[in-house]
Design an enzyme around this catalytic site. Sequence first.
Site, short mmCIF file in Angstrom:
data_model
loop_
_atom_site.label_atom_id
_atom_site.label_comp_id
_atom_site.label_asym_id
_atom_site.label_seq_id
_atom_site.Cartn_x
_atom_site.Cartn_y
_atom_site.Cartn_z
N ALA A 173 0.85 -1.19 0.00
CA ALA A 173 0.00 0.00 0.00
C ALA A 173 0.88 1.24 0.00
O ALA A 173 2.10 1.15 -0.03
CB ALA A 173 -0.91 -0.01 1.22
N ASN A 174 0.27 2.39 0.01
CA ASN A 174 1.03 3.64 0.17
C ASN A 174 0.29 4.56 1.11
O ASN A 174 -0.82 4.27 1.55
CB ASN A 174 1.31 4.28 -1.20
CG ASN A 174 0.03 4.72 -1.87
OD1 ASN A 174 -0.71 5.57 -1.35
ND2 ASN A 174 -0.28 4.14 -3.02
N ARG A 175 0.87 5.70 1.40
CA ARG A 175 0.38 6.55 2.48
C ARG A 175 -0.71 7.55 2.09
O ARG A 175 -1.01 8.45 2.85
CB ARG A 175 1.54 7.35 3.07
CG ARG A 175 2.52 6.53 3.85
CD ARG A 175 3.51 7.47 4.53
NE ARG A 175 4.63 6.77 5.10
CZ ARG A 175 4.58 6.11 6.26
NH1 ARG A 175 3.45 6.07 6.94
NH2 ARG A 175 5.65 5.49 6.71
N SER A 176 -1.29 7.42 0.92
CA SER A 176 -2.34 8.39 0.54
C SER A 176 -3.54 8.28 1.48
O SER A 176 -4.02 7.19 1.76
CB SER A 176 -2.79 8.12 -0.89
OG SER A 176 -3.94 8.88 -1.18
N ALA A 181 -3.25 7.88 -5.49
CA ALA A 181 -1.85 7.47 -5.43
C ALA A 181 -1.79 5.99 -5.80
O ALA A 181 -1.90 5.11 -4.94
CB ALA A 181 -1.28 7.70 -4.03
#
Length: 223
Positions: free
Chosen positions: A29-32, A95
């Site tokens: 995942a990413n931090r968006s 993102a």
Amino acid sequence: FGKGPLSGRHLLVTSGPTHEPIDPVRVIANRSSGRQGHAIAQAAAGAGAKVTLVSGPVALPDPQGVQVVKVETAREMLAAVEAALPADAAVFAAAVADWRVAEEASQKIKKGAAGLPTLSFVENPDILATISRAAGRRPRLVVGFAAETSDVVANAAAKRMAKGCDWILANDVSAAAGVFGGEANTIHMISEAGVETWPRMDKAEAARQLIDRIAKQLGPVAP
Ligand code: C5P
């Protein structure tokens, strides 16, 4: 349709991160946070547009008066975006994960016996670039975002050309700027006409500013 400068228009917005599965319980995942994309969808609805918001997993309520399509992966996001066309304008604020795991394990990967797992990756589709180049189905106005940690404007201008979109909204996401998950944003809007730097403002205000510009660009709907 509601009343307002975008009455009669369909706006498509992507928001949030994507989650790319490793196995049935784990993801990349990413931090968006989805805050900026959701604020844009909300502002577009407030301006009278019909809005489709294609969102990855976020901890935010659905904006009011917006059709929300929830997805997990980049490939699901692309499919949902394609299914939502035609649109007058599209804003790609998600993102999207650049890579996904080449082979998702069908069972949970166990700790222990087999040693440490090794992941290999394949590239995800670039949704913004795909839609920017979708002859015949391309929204009249395509807007992308660029999250940069250095040379913000130069990198974003190059990105605008590489992706084929009309506008790029660039922001500095280096730790010092505190944009990720935060409330405020300093945006540089890059278009064919050049670069415009907006004063630092909160994400809801930035969303309204963008929606204003989109409404001006699209002009009134022919009666
Ligand atoms: O290349 P980069 O990820 O920096 O580009 C950011 C812009 O491209 C954002 O508008 C993002 O929503 C979009 N994007 C996309 N699909 C991808 C990667 C990025 O739509 N696979």
